[in-house]
Design an enzyme around this catalytic site. Structure first.
Site, PDB file in Angstrom:
ATOM      1  N   SER A 294       0.824  -1.166  -0.015  1.00 22.68           N
ATOM      2  CA  SER A 294       0.042  -0.072   0.028  1.00 22.68           C
ATOM      3  C   SER A 294       1.030   1.334   0.024  1.00 22.68           C
ATOM      4  O   SER A 294       1.903   1.350   0.616  1.00 22.68           O
ATOM      5  CB  SER A 294      -0.792   0.019   1.191  1.00 22.68           C
ATOM      6  OG  SER A 294      -1.869   0.777   1.036  1.00 22.68           O
ATOM      7  N   CYS A 295       0.525   2.138  -0.749  1.00 24.45           N
ATOM      8  CA  CYS A 295       0.813   3.588  -0.782  1.00 24.45           C
ATOM      9  C   CYS A 295       0.060   4.568  -0.788  1.00 24.45           C
ATOM     10  O   CYS A 295      -1.134   4.348  -0.912  1.00 24.45           O
ATOM     11  CB  CYS A 295       2.024   3.912  -1.908  1.00 24.45           C
ATOM     12  SG  CYS A 295       1.189   4.046  -3.582  1.00 24.45           S
ATOM     13  N   ALA A 296       0.446   5.856  -0.832  1.00 23.44           N
ATOM     14  CA  ALA A 296      -0.485   6.883  -0.921  1.00 23.44           C
ATOM     15  C   ALA A 296      -1.664   6.838  -1.669  1.00 23.44           C
ATOM     16  O   ALA A 296      -2.955   7.060  -1.367  1.00 23.44           O
ATOM     17  CB  ALA A 296       0.165   8.276  -0.832  1.00 23.44           C
TER      18      ALA A 296
END
Length: 95
Positions: free
Chosen positions: A6-8
């Site tokens: 997961s990232c922004a």
């Protein structure tokens, strides 16, 4: 093992991180049942359905609910480092 990365925004960065995590898992001989990438907002709700969540170190606190349910949360400083991914997997006791 089911893994969420997961990232922004869940676009380019998480895809690149996913590829590095896959490489680390392969080099360590860890079998992957599923690996998926997404945004932090989606990841927070989906994390409880995975065994491990990889994210940037500054997002680890956003996954406290999943961690309380037994999900391993792995925060990385250099999200494009295969070596760091391997180190974090070892530290988490996953290999």
């Amino acid at each position: 093992m089911r893994i969420l990365v997961s990232c922004a925004n869940g676009a380019g960065t998480s895809l690149m991180m996913k590829m590095k995590v896959q490489q680390a898992l392969k080099e360590l001989g860890i079998e992957i049942r599923e690996i998926r990438h997404c945004s932090i907002s989606e990841g927070k709700s989906a994390a409880k359905n995975y065994d491990v969540v990889f994210c940037s170190a500054n997002f680890v606190d956003m996954f406290k609910d999943a961690e309380a349910k037994g999900v391993k949360i792995i925060g990385m400083k250099n999200i494009l480092s295969v070596e760091e991914a391997k180190d974090r997997l070892k530290e988490a006791g996953l290999c």
